[in-house]
Write an enzyme that holds these catalytic residues in place. Structure first.
Site, short mmCIF file in Angstrom:
data_model
loop_
_atom_site.label_atom_id
_atom_site.label_comp_id
_atom_site.label_asym_id
_atom_site.label_seq_id
_atom_site.Cartn_x
_atom_site.Cartn_y
_atom_site.Cartn_z
N CYS A 14 1.07 -1.04 -0.68
CA CYS A 14 0.16 -0.15 0.14
C CYS A 14 1.17 1.17 0.01
O CYS A 14 2.22 1.16 -0.18
CB CYS A 14 -1.02 -0.47 1.00
SG CYS A 14 -0.51 0.62 3.02
N CYS A 88 -2.07 0.93 -4.05
CA CYS A 88 -1.02 2.32 -4.53
C CYS A 88 -0.68 2.08 -6.45
O CYS A 88 0.35 3.37 -6.46
CB CYS A 88 0.44 0.76 -3.74
SG CYS A 88 0.88 -0.18 -4.83
N CYS A 92 3.80 -0.12 -8.04
CA CYS A 92 3.90 -1.13 -7.42
C CYS A 92 4.77 -2.02 -9.67
O CYS A 92 3.97 -1.58 -10.04
CB CYS A 92 3.15 -2.21 -7.36
SG CYS A 92 3.29 -3.34 -6.48
#
Length: 143
Positions: A14, A88, A92
């Site tokens: 996150c 997020c 990522c």
């Protein structure tokens, strides 16, 4: 499996690695025991784990008070079989051959423990379903 141990490995990501991903990692560790490798990280890690998340997890007997937010690294993603993002966005890193899941529990940042409890419980349900899929022998053993 990415781990030489042969265990499935899961990375929870996150933004701040201070709430959702910490709770998810703690649930997976608690419920699956040593059958799964567990990591968590944040794309922009905070200074400390959210106190309301710590309190909400303590209410169910899981102590995350010693955890600290960790920065997301390319290696953490490479070393994991499954990368579970929790708000997020596109931060990522994506690698071929990895499995990506996007869970959407509410962000506990700035909320009191009463508001964090349902988030904690939603994450537990998601983790239980994950365990049933990737490590079914462990499902329900540690509840």
């Amino acid at each position: 499996m990415a781990e030489s141990s042969g265990k499935p490995s899961v990375l929870f990501v996150c933004v701040h690695n201070a709430g959702r991903s910490q709770m998810a990692a703690a649930w997976l560790t608690h419920l699956a025991g040593d059958r799964v490798e567990v990591r968590s990280a944040g794309s922009n890690p905070g200074d400390a784990v959210n106190p309301a998340a710590v309190e909400a997890m303590a209410e169910v007997g899981i102590d995350i008070s010693a955890e600290t937010p960790k920065a997301l690294t390319v290696d953490a993603v490479k070393e994991s079989d499954i990368c579970i993002t929790m708000g997020c966005g596109d931060t990522c890193p994506v690698f071929p051959g990895k499995r990506y899941l996007d869970w959407k529990p509410a962000d506990p940042a700035g909320r009191g423990v009463a508001a964090v409890r349902p988030i904690r419980d939603e994450i537990k349900t998601l983790v239980e379903a994950l365990i049933a899929e990737i490590a079914p022998e462990a499902a329900g053993q540690y509840t």
